[in-house]
Design a protein around this motif. Structure first.
Motif, PDB file in Angstrom:
ATOM      1  N   LEU A 115       0.805  -1.219   0.000  1.00 37.47           N
ATOM      2  CA  LEU A 115       0.000   0.000   0.000  1.00 37.47           C
ATOM      3  C   LEU A 115       0.839   1.271   0.000  1.00 37.47           C
ATOM      4  O   LEU A 115       0.299   2.362  -0.170  1.00 37.47           O
ATOM      5  CB  LEU A 115      -0.925  -0.001   1.220  1.00 37.47           C
ATOM      6  N   GLY A 116       2.159   1.138   0.247  1.00 39.44           N
ATOM      7  CA  GLY A 116       3.011   2.313   0.311  1.00 39.44           C
ATOM      8  C   GLY A 116       2.778   3.148   1.551  1.00 39.44           C
ATOM      9  O   GLY A 116       2.835   4.381   1.504  1.00 39.44           O
ATOM     10  N   THR A 117       2.526   2.473   2.682  1.00 38.49           N
ATOM     11  CA  THR A 117       2.254   3.168   3.931  1.00 38.49           C
ATOM     12  C   THR A 117       3.256   2.742   4.987  1.00 38.49           C
ATOM     13  O   THR A 117       3.772   1.621   4.972  1.00 38.49           O
ATOM     14  CB  THR A 117       0.842   2.860   4.448  1.00 38.49           C
ATOM     15  N   ARG A 118       3.508   3.623   5.954  1.00 36.85           N
ATOM     16  CA  ARG A 118       4.374   3.281   7.082  1.00 36.85           C
ATOM     17  C   ARG A 118       3.720   2.184   7.922  1.00 36.85           C
ATOM     18  O   ARG A 118       4.373   1.236   8.346  1.00 36.85           O
ATOM     19  CB  ARG A 118       4.607   4.534   7.932  1.00 36.85           C
ATOM     20  N   ALA A 119       2.414   2.321   8.147  1.00 37.43           N
ATOM     21  CA  ALA A 119       1.670   1.386   8.982  1.00 37.43           C
ATOM     22  C   ALA A 119       1.296   0.133   8.202  1.00 37.43           C
ATOM     23  O   ALA A 119       1.486   0.037   6.986  1.00 37.43           O
ATOM     24  CB  ALA A 119       0.410   2.069   9.516  1.00 37.43           C
ATOM     25  N   ASN A 120       0.729  -0.837   8.921  1.00 36.64           N
ATOM     26  CA  ASN A 120       0.184  -2.023   8.263  1.00 36.64           C
ATOM     27  C   ASN A 120      -1.201  -1.689   7.704  1.00 36.64           C
ATOM     28  O   ASN A 120      -1.696  -0.560   7.870  1.00 36.64           O
ATOM     29  CB  ASN A 120       0.172  -3.210   9.241  1.00 36.64           C
ATOM     30  N   PRO A 121      -1.878  -2.607   7.024  1.00 35.22           N
ATOM     31  CA  PRO A 121      -3.184  -2.267   6.417  1.00 35.22           C
ATOM     32  C   PRO A 121      -4.248  -1.843   7.415  1.00 35.22           C
ATOM     33  O   PRO A 121      -5.239  -1.223   7.028  1.00 35.22           O
ATOM     34  CB  PRO A 121      -3.574  -3.568   5.698  1.00 35.22           C
ATOM     35  N   GLN A 122      -4.085  -2.147   8.699  1.00 33.55           N
ATOM     36  CA  GLN A 122      -5.037  -1.697   9.718  1.00 33.55           C
ATOM     37  C   GLN A 122      -4.691  -0.304  10.250  1.00 33.55           C
ATOM     38  O   GLN A 122      -5.351   0.197  11.164  1.00 33.55           O
ATOM     39  CB  GLN A 122      -5.070  -2.693  10.887  1.00 33.55           C
ATOM     40  N   GLY A 123      -3.654   0.301   9.694  1.00 30.41           N
ATOM     41  CA  GLY A 123      -3.284   1.642  10.113  1.00 30.41           C
ATOM     42  C   GLY A 123      -2.445   1.701  11.364  1.00 30.41           C
ATOM     43  O   GLY A 123      -2.260   2.771  11.947  1.00 30.41           O
ATOM     44  N   VAL A 124      -1.894   0.550  11.801  1.00 26.58           N
ATOM     45  CA  VAL A 124      -1.105   0.496  13.028  1.00 26.58           C
ATOM     46  C   VAL A 124       0.373   0.511  12.685  1.00 26.58           C
ATOM     47  O   VAL A 124       0.837  -0.268  11.843  1.00 26.58           O
ATOM     48  CB  VAL A 124      -1.441  -0.764  13.846  1.00 26.58           C
ATOM     49  N   ASP A 125       1.114   1.392  13.336  1.00 27.25           N
ATOM     50  CA  ASP A 125       2.565   1.438  13.209  1.00 27.25           C
ATOM     51  C   ASP A 125       3.135   0.291  14.041  1.00 27.25           C
ATOM     52  O   ASP A 125       3.040   0.304  15.277  1.00 27.25           O
ATOM     53  CB  ASP A 125       3.089   2.781  13.715  1.00 27.25           C
ATOM     54  N   LEU A 126       3.712  -0.697  13.398  1.00 24.89           N
ATOM     55  CA  LEU A 126       4.158  -1.894  14.108  1.00 24.89           C
ATOM     56  C   LEU A 126       5.239  -1.579  15.140  1.00 24.89           C
ATOM     57  O   LEU A 126       5.370  -2.286  16.143  1.00 24.89           O
ATOM     58  CB  LEU A 126       4.665  -2.932  13.105  1.00 24.89           C
ATOM     59  N   MET A 127       6.025  -0.530  14.912  1.00 20.50           N
ATOM     60  CA  MET A 127       7.078  -0.190  15.869  1.00 20.50           C
ATOM     61  C   MET A 127       6.570   0.731  16.985  1.00 20.50           C
ATOM     62  O   MET A 127       7.348   1.244  17.776  1.00 20.50           O
ATOM     63  CB  MET A 127       8.264   0.450  15.132  1.00 20.50           C
ATOM     64  N   ARG A 128       5.266   0.883  17.079  1.00 15.96           N
ATOM     65  CA  ARG A 128       4.621   1.553  18.217  1.00 15.96           C
ATOM     66  C   ARG A 128       3.586   0.622  18.859  1.00 15.96           C
ATOM     67  O   ARG A 128       2.770   1.072  19.649  1.00 15.96           O
ATOM     68  CB  ARG A 128       3.918   2.844  17.769  1.00 15.96           C
ATOM     69  N   ASN A 129       3.629  -0.661  18.544  1.00 17.21           N
ATOM     70  CA  ASN A 129       2.528  -1.573  18.844  1.00 17.21           C
ATOM     71  C   ASN A 129       2.755  -2.466  20.053  1.00 17.21           C
ATOM     72  O   ASN A 129       1.846  -3.153  20.494  1.00 17.21           O
ATOM     73  CB  ASN A 129       2.244  -2.431  17.594  1.00 17.21           C
ATOM     74  N   ALA A 130       3.964  -2.483  20.605  1.00 12.18           N
ATOM     75  CA  ALA A 130       4.242  -3.354  21.745  1.00 12.18           C
ATOM     76  C   ALA A 130       3.665  -2.745  23.027  1.00 12.18           C
ATOM     77  O   ALA A 130       3.480  -1.529  23.128  1.00 12.18           O
ATOM     78  CB  ALA A 130       5.746  -3.570  21.892  1.00 12.18           C
ATOM     79  N   PRO A 131       3.390  -3.577  24.039  1.00 11.46           N
ATOM     80  CA  PRO A 131       2.831  -3.079  25.302  1.00 11.46           C
ATOM     81  C   PRO A 131       3.904  -2.478  26.215  1.00 11.46           C
ATOM     82  O   PRO A 131       4.178  -2.966  27.309  1.00 11.46           O
ATOM     83  CB  PRO A 131       2.192  -4.324  25.918  1.00 11.46           C
ATOM     84  N   ARG A 146      -2.880   6.959  20.496  1.00 15.17           N
ATOM     85  CA  ARG A 146      -4.055   6.096  20.318  1.00 15.17           C
ATOM     86  C   ARG A 146      -5.254   6.885  19.787  1.00 15.17           C
ATOM     87  O   ARG A 146      -6.402   6.478  19.972  1.00 15.17           O
ATOM     88  CB  ARG A 146      -4.394   5.410  21.636  1.00 15.17           C
ATOM     89  N   ILE A 147      -5.001   7.984  19.100  1.00 15.10           N
ATOM     90  CA  ILE A 147      -6.091   8.811  18.576  1.00 15.10           C
ATOM     91  C   ILE A 147      -6.880   8.040  17.521  1.00 15.10           C
ATOM     92  O   ILE A 147      -8.111   8.036  17.522  1.00 15.10           O
ATOM     93  CB  ILE A 147      -5.544  10.131  18.005  1.00 15.10           C
ATOM     94  N   GLY A 148      -6.195   7.394  16.609  1.00 20.14           N
ATOM     95  CA  GLY A 148      -6.873   6.630  15.575  1.00 20.14           C
ATOM     96  C   GLY A 148      -5.955   6.349  14.409  1.00 20.14           C
ATOM     97  O   GLY A 148      -4.912   6.991  14.240  1.00 20.14           O
ATOM     98  N   PRO A 149      -6.327   5.367  13.561  1.00 21.40           N
ATOM     99  CA  PRO A 149      -5.457   4.956  12.458  1.00 21.40           C
ATOM    100  C   PRO A 149      -5.364   5.962  11.325  1.00 21.40           C
ATOM    101  O   PRO A 149      -4.554   5.781  10.419  1.00 21.40           O
ATOM    102  CB  PRO A 149      -6.105   3.651  11.978  1.00 21.40           C
TER     103      PRO A 149
END
Length: 345
Positions: A115-131, A146-149
């Motif tokens: 898709l040419g996006t930083r995030a994955n297809p769900q709009g989540v930045d994988l390098m901001r996704n860990a707990p 956590r505002i939104g994708p």
């Protein structure tokens, strides 16, 4: 009746799957998750080669975590290509692989690449996704939110499981690297800056990470063995703090007695923009070299350094500090990266 346009090509995935075939029995491969784009499902591949004995050290190479930074996936693929081609003739490489394990995940986020996006297809930045939460507010948005994708650097919903791609990376590290007494990992990215940087955890705090002496010894080894290298080695927290960093999460999960050294290769994309200002008008151009000869130069530079890193990973007993040397490296690391930053602040 209008037809749905075909999806854009994904040459990185095609190249990866060709290399899997060419690697033959030397290369073990499996799909660790699939990314559903509605019209197609894209595989996330995990590749391993070398000696699987758990007592041996390991070297990991990851790429494509941010789909917009295609050069990260391309560097990881170029290193894999070098290995596959050398396996046909390089006896020294075969002897090296008898002493270590190599783990590769070159396309962690194939949906973002498609898709040419930083995030994955769900709009989540994988390098901001860990707990993992930062102990102080990082840069607005950039540090994770956590505002939104619809906005970049989105962490995902509070309390939700990690995204499948992020979980697959963590599962691969837990299975292949964390059980080993020594592992060195390189995660390939590009980012703004005029210099190539090697970031190490932590991103969520300015506190020093465990195994700081080992990192300082690796930096000294690099300076001595590659005296003209272009890399700046530093903790990510020196540049900015961030929530949800996957490598912070994995370092915190590593057994205390084991050495896990994750490095994030941040290729300085301003170098490419400086040499070709027209790239400012291209979203891909902000993060990737768009001219062929510059891309080839980038691949040559970083693949050569990855080969050095793999050799360091294969023989940690020859350079990992012990006893008084460990104390010396720890003190030198504190002075270099933490006390100097405090004085500058």
């Amino acid at each position: 009746m209008p037809t749905t346009p075909p999806p854009p090509p994904l040459p990185e995935l095609d190249e990866l799957q060709r290399l899997i075939v060419q690697g033959g029995s030397w290369l073990q491969s499996r799909v660790v998750c699939e990314v559903d784009l509605g019209t197609e499902r894209l595989p996330v591949w995990l590749l391993t080669l070398g000696n699987p004995a758990p007592g041996l050290p390991a070297f990991g190479v990851f790429g494509g975590v941010h789909g917009l930074e295609r050069i990260g996936a391309e560097v990881a693929l170029a290193y894999l290509r070098s290995l596959v081609m050398r396996l046909r003739w390089d006896e020294t490489l075969h002897r090296q692989l008898e002493q270590m394990r190599i783990v590769l995940m070159p396309l962690v986020n194939p949906g973002g690449l498609r898709l040419g996006t930083r995030a994955n297809p769900q709009g989540v930045d994988l390098m901001r996704n860990a707990p993992v939460d930062s102990d102080e507010a990082g840069p607005w948005l950039v540090g994770g939110h956590r505002i939104g994708p619809g906005l970049p650097w989105y962490r995902g919903p509070l309390g939700a499981p990690m995204q499948p791609e992020a979980q697959a990376l963590c599962d691969a590290v837990r299975a292949e690297l964390l059980p080993r007494a020594f592992s060195l990992v390189v995660d390939c990215h590009s980012g703004f800056g005029l210099h190539d940087r090697l970031w190490f955890p932590f991103a969520h705090t300015a506190r020093p990470m465990p195994q700081l002496a080992a990192l300082h010894a690796l930096g000294e080894l690099m300076d001595q063995s590659l005296p003209h290298h272009p890399y700046i080695l530093e903790p990510q927290s020196r540049q900015y703090r961030a929530h949800g960093d996957l490598w912070d999460h994995l370092v915190l999960a590593a057994p205390h007695e084991h050495v896990l050294l994750p490095l994030t290769l941040e290729m300085g994309s301003w170098l490419w923009v400086k040499k070709n200002p027209r790239q400012l008008f291209s979203r891909l151009g902000l993060f990737n070299p768009l001219i062929g000869h510059r891309q080839q130069r980038v691949l040559r530079r970083h693949v050569a350094w990855l080969d050095f890193a793999s050799r360091a990973a294969a023989s940690p007993a020859r350079w990992l500090p012990q006893g008084a040397e460990r104390a010396r490296h720890h003190e030198a690391a504190l002075t270099r990266w933490y006390r100097s930053a405090a004085r500058a602040g």
